[in-house]
Structures are given as structure tokens and as C-alpha cells.
Design an enzyme around this catalytic site. Structure first.
Site, PDB file in Angstrom:
ATOM      1  N   LYS A   1       1.214 -19.503 -29.718  1.00 54.99           N
ATOM      2  CA  LYS A   1       1.338 -20.897 -29.250  1.00 54.99           C
ATOM      3  C   LYS A   1       0.529 -21.158 -27.974  1.00 54.99           C
ATOM      4  O   LYS A   1       0.132 -22.288 -27.723  1.00 54.99           O
ATOM      5  CB  LYS A   1       2.808 -21.269 -29.054  1.00 54.99           C
ATOM      6  CG  LYS A   1       3.572 -21.326 -30.387  1.00 54.99           C
ATOM      7  CD  LYS A   1       5.002 -21.794 -30.224  1.00 54.99           C
ATOM      8  CE  LYS A   1       5.766 -21.597 -31.524  1.00 54.99           C
ATOM      9  NZ  LYS A   1       7.135 -22.086 -31.474  1.00 54.99           N
TER      10      LYS A   1
ATOM     11  N   ASP B   1       8.209 -28.647 -31.075  1.00 53.45           N
ATOM     12  CA  ASP B   1       9.456 -27.865 -30.953  1.00 53.45           C
ATOM     13  C   ASP B   1      10.428 -28.557 -29.997  1.00 53.45           C
ATOM     14  O   ASP B   1      11.627 -28.659 -30.285  1.00 53.45           O
ATOM     15  CB  ASP B   1       9.176 -26.469 -30.377  1.00 53.45           C
ATOM     16  CG  ASP B   1       8.529 -25.537 -31.382  1.00 53.45           C
ATOM     17  OD1 ASP B   1       8.818 -25.663 -32.586  1.00 53.45           O
ATOM     18  OD2 ASP B   1       7.729 -24.675 -30.957  1.00 53.45           O
TER      19      ASP B   1
HETATM   20  P1  NDP Z   1      10.610 -14.807 -26.637  1.00 56.99           P
HETATM   21  O1  NDP Z   1      10.200 -13.465 -27.135  1.00 56.99           O
HETATM   22  O2  NDP Z   1       9.609 -15.645 -25.929  1.00 56.99           O
HETATM   23  O3  NDP Z   1      11.879 -14.622 -25.629  1.00 56.99           O
HETATM   24  C1  NDP Z   1      12.969 -13.842 -26.005  1.00 56.99           C
HETATM   25  C2  NDP Z   1      14.134 -14.093 -25.055  1.00 56.99           C
HETATM   26  O4  NDP Z   1      15.278 -13.439 -25.618  1.00 56.99           O
HETATM   27  C3  NDP Z   1      13.959 -13.518 -23.668  1.00 56.99           C
HETATM   28  O5  NDP Z   1      14.593 -14.362 -22.738  1.00 56.99           O
HETATM   29  C4  NDP Z   1      14.675 -12.150 -23.761  1.00 56.99           C
HETATM   30  O6  NDP Z   1      15.169 -11.684 -22.531  1.00 56.99           O
HETATM   31  C5  NDP Z   1      15.828 -12.540 -24.650  1.00 56.99           C
HETATM   32  N1  NDP Z   1      16.429 -11.426 -25.390  1.00 56.99           N
HETATM   33  C6  NDP Z   1      15.929 -10.782 -26.471  1.00 56.99           C
HETATM   34  N2  NDP Z   1      16.800  -9.852 -26.914  1.00 56.99           N
HETATM   35  C7  NDP Z   1      17.880  -9.933 -26.110  1.00 56.99           C
HETATM   36  C8  NDP Z   1      19.120  -9.234 -26.054  1.00 56.99           C
HETATM   37  N3  NDP Z   1      19.439  -8.285 -26.936  1.00 56.99           N
HETATM   38  N4  NDP Z   1      20.014  -9.584 -25.101  1.00 56.99           N
HETATM   39  C9  NDP Z   1      19.723 -10.555 -24.219  1.00 56.99           C
HETATM   40  N5  NDP Z   1      18.558 -11.248 -24.199  1.00 56.99           N
HETATM   41  C10 NDP Z   1      17.654 -10.930 -25.135  1.00 56.99           C
HETATM   42  O7  NDP Z   1      11.240 -15.554 -27.888  1.00 56.99           O
HETATM   43  P2  NDP Z   1      11.147 -17.084 -28.294  1.00 56.99           P
HETATM   44  O8  NDP Z   1      11.518 -17.930 -27.135  1.00 56.99           O
HETATM   45  O9  NDP Z   1       9.861 -17.328 -28.973  1.00 56.99           O
HETATM   46  O10 NDP Z   1      12.290 -17.182 -29.421  1.00 56.99           O
HETATM   47  C11 NDP Z   1      13.649 -17.162 -29.064  1.00 56.99           C
HETATM   48  C12 NDP Z   1      14.487 -17.505 -30.287  1.00 56.99           C
HETATM   49  O11 NDP Z   1      14.238 -18.838 -30.695  1.00 56.99           O
HETATM   50  C13 NDP Z   1      14.220 -16.617 -31.491  1.00 56.99           C
HETATM   51  O12 NDP Z   1      15.452 -16.188 -32.017  1.00 56.99           O
HETATM   52  C14 NDP Z   1      13.529 -17.548 -32.480  1.00 56.99           C
HETATM   53  O13 NDP Z   1      13.838 -17.211 -33.809  1.00 56.99           O
HETATM   54  C15 NDP Z   1      14.156 -18.888 -32.111  1.00 56.99           C
HETATM   55  N6  NDP Z   1      13.345 -20.060 -32.483  1.00 56.99           N
HETATM   56  C16 NDP Z   1      13.895 -21.020 -33.283  1.00 56.99           C
HETATM   57  C17 NDP Z   1      13.169 -22.146 -33.638  1.00 56.99           C
HETATM   58  C18 NDP Z   1      13.777 -23.184 -34.532  1.00 56.99           C
HETATM   59  O14 NDP Z   1      13.050 -24.079 -34.980  1.00 56.99           O
HETATM   60  N7  NDP Z   1      15.052 -23.151 -34.805  1.00 56.99           N
HETATM   61  C19 NDP Z   1      11.795 -22.375 -33.148  1.00 56.99           C
HETATM   62  C20 NDP Z   1      11.316 -21.301 -32.286  1.00 56.99           C
HETATM   63  C21 NDP Z   1      12.066 -20.196 -31.985  1.00 56.99           C
HETATM   64  P3  NDP Z   1      14.358 -10.617 -21.602  1.00 56.99           P
HETATM   65  O15 NDP Z   1      13.493 -11.424 -20.687  1.00 56.99           O
HETATM   66  O16 NDP Z   1      15.417  -9.885 -20.880  1.00 56.99           O
HETATM   67  O17 NDP Z   1      13.574  -9.733 -22.540  1.00 56.99           O
END
Ligand code: NDP
Length: 265
Positions: A65, A101
Site C-alpha cells: 500500500k 479502507d
Molecule cells: P500490520 O502488520 O501493519 O500490523 C500488525 C499489528 O498487529 C501491529 O500493531 C502488531 O503489534 C499487532 N500484533 C500482531 N500480532 C499480535 C499479537 N499476537 N499480539 C498483539 N499484537 C499483535 O497489519 P495490518 O494493519 O495491515 O492488519 C491488521 C489486521 O487488519 C489484520 O488482521 C488484517 O487482516 C486486518 N484487515 C482487515 C481489513 C478489512 O477490510 N476488514 C482491511 C485491512 C486489514 P507489534 O507492533 O507489537 O508487532
């Protein structure tokens, strides 16, 4: 062959519902176009690939993105502000970039009334665009994230932020899982004892993950809270992208019942 071809670029991209959603809408509205998927490995090749494939428009998913933002010739003001593009349309040989989004998410949560304070669990890419649009609309957004490093840019941007270690609980109207915890595992997005302090005070709990009941939503339901998963967010970002793809030939309400069928197939 269809007059206009669209695609989703991402890596991985095989799981995406976008081809089904958009093809149903093209078919249902008798718009002469089709929509495919393309596994893009190197984001720097996005623009060249777009032109080589002879496309009219694309959606972009993880992890491209920001590359999509960099590929555009013209950006709409919101995409420009957040630096994240998930929809590109070609007009007169130029690439126009949008973010759908965030407005999709905003519409998805609009059913929850009298909401002022929102707690985001997570601070990744999705949180970036959605926190910005919520603040623009007058919501107070606080971010709670596992790692401190991701919170730095939010702090610089004036958001209240916490890690699990320094979080001080208070009342939030909405608690939203913006992490990928629960997507392919059974993890909660934050320690349970912390969630046990915020969920009982919330009016509703939302997850951006769709198509499954995550441990977060299960926990919220155990407190009898209204819940919502990420399906409407996905649907609404698709409808708004479709409006751009077809240069607003159709209204949101015309597209919605047709595209929505993708969720019951
Ligand atoms: P990113 O990889 O950019 O960010 C991931 C985030 O999740 C970080 O803040 C990370 O924290 C946190 N995280 C991951 N695993 C854990 C865990 N086990 N415990 C606590 N925190 C955790 O992801 P995106 O922002 O791109 O996506 C996030 C979610 O949004 C996904 O599940 C995706 O499927 C969903 N999504 C849904 C959409 C929809 O249309 N419904 C559209 C786009 C995304 P840390 O900094 O500590 O690693």
C-alpha cells in the site's frame, strides 16, 4: 474480452475476496469489465506491471500500500495525508490514488451511536489510516500496542498511546482489534487481564478480522457486548473502490446489494 480490466495486487493475494466482489458487481450492473488477481512480489515494479497488464484500475493489499502511494501521479487529499493507497484508477495515462479502507471502516462503525472515545488495539498499517479518519470526524482515538516502536509516529502525530506496560485503564466507548492477533492463531490482541478492564466498560467491541470469530470477539461476547467483525469494512472499501473504478456511474446503494452476495457464496 471485457472492455476494462481490473486487478488486486498483493503478496499473498490468493485468499482475496476482491475478485469475487467486483466481478459480481460488474456482472450484476452489466458493466463491461472483469477483475483478476496478481501476485506482486516487488513493490517497486507496481507501476510497470500495471501498464504491462493493460489495466484500468487496481486494489492493493498487504504489503504494497505504500508502494502504491509512491506509484501515483495524482493523489486525493486523504491518501496524500496518510501516505497509504489501496485503490488506483488510470485516467488519461495517469495513475490516480485513493484510500478506501478508512472511509469503509468509518461507515462500518457508523451504526454505533453516541460514540466519542475509541481504543485501538494495535498500531500497524490499518490503524494508521483509520485512526486518522476517525480523528478527522471528531472521535478521540487512543492506541494500545504490544511494541513501543510502532507507536512513535502516532505520538509525534498527537495521539495518546500506550504499551501493555504503561496502560492506565479508563472508559472507552468502542474497543477495536486492529491487530492480526486471532487471524491465524488463537491469540488475544492484548493480555486478558488488561482486556478484562476495558471490555466491560465499552458500548461495543469490533474486530477488523473477518470470516471468523476471533478470541477477542469471543471474550467481548462473554461480557454480553454488541460485536462486529471486519466484513462490512471489507465490503464498504470495495464499494467505494468500485465507485472510483466506474467513475461514479452507480451509487453506493445500487452497488451494495450486489457486491454483498460475495459474503454469502
Ligand atoms: P500490520 O502488520 O501493519 O500490523 C500488525 C499489528 O498487529 C501491529 O500493531 C502488531 O503489534 C499487532 N500484533 C500482531 N500480532 C499480535 C499479537 N499476537 N499480539 C498483539 N499484537 C499483535 O497489519 P495490518 O494493519 O495491515 O492488519 C491488521 C489486521 O487488519 C489484520 O488482521 C488484517 O487482516 C486486518 N484487515 C482487515 C481489513 C478489512 O477490510 N476488514 C482491511 C485491512 C486489514 P507489534 O507492533 O507489537 O508487532
Amino acid at each position: 474480452m471485457a472492455k476494462e480490466i481490473f486487478a488486486i495486487f498483493g503478496n499473498p493475494v490468493s485468499h482475496s475476496k476482491s475478485p469475487l466482489m467486483h466481478n459480481l458487481a460488474f456482472q450484476g450492473l452489466a458493466y463491461d469489465a472483469c477483475y483478476t488477481r496478481h501476485l506482486l512480489e516487488d513493490g517497486s515494479t507496481l507501476k510497470g506491471t500495471f501498464f504491462n497488464l493493460g489495466l484500468k484500475g487496481i486494489n492493493i493489499t498487504v504489503p504494497h500500500k505504500e508502494a502504491a502511494f509512491n506509484a501515483c501521479d495524482v493523489l486525493d487529499p486523504f491518501a496524500q495525508k496518510i501516505g497509504v493507497v489501496n485503490t488506483i484508477v488510470k485516467r488519461d495515462g495517469k495513475l490516480y490514488g485513493y484510500n478506501t479502507d478508512a472511509p469503509g471502516f468509518l461507515k462500518a462503525i457508523s451504526e454505533f451511536k453516541e460514540v466519542k472515545t475509541v481504543l485501538f488495539l494495535g498500531a500497524g498499517g490499518t490503524a494508521q489510516s483509520t485512526s486518522s479518519i476517525l480523528r478527522d470526524q471528531g472521535y478521540e482515538v487512543t492506541l494500545l500496542n504490544r511494541s513501543a516502536s510502532r507507536l512513535e509516529k502516532y505520538q509525534a502525530d498527537g495521539f495518546e498511546t500506550y504499551t501493555f506496560k504503561n496502560f492506565k485503564t479508563k472508559h472507552y466507548d468502542l474497543v477495536i482489534n486492529m491487530t492480526s492477533a486471532g487471524l491465524e492463531d488463537d491469540n488475544l490482541p492484548a493480555p486478558k487481564e488488561l482486556l478484562d478492564t476495558v471490555i466491560p466498560q465499552a458500548k461495543a467491541c469490533i474486530d477488523v478480522i473477518y470470516g471468523k470469530e476471533t478470541p477477542f470477539l469471543k471474550l467481548a461476547k462473554s461480557y454480553n457486548k454488541p460485536t462486529k467483525d471486519g466484513s462490512d469494512m471489507l465490503l464498504y472499501q470495495g464499494i467505494i473502490a468500485f465507485e472510483y473504478f466506474t467513475d461514479h456511474t452507480y451509487t453506493f446503494d445500487e452497488i451494495k446489494p450486489i457486491m454483498q452476495k460475495a459474503f454469502s457464496l
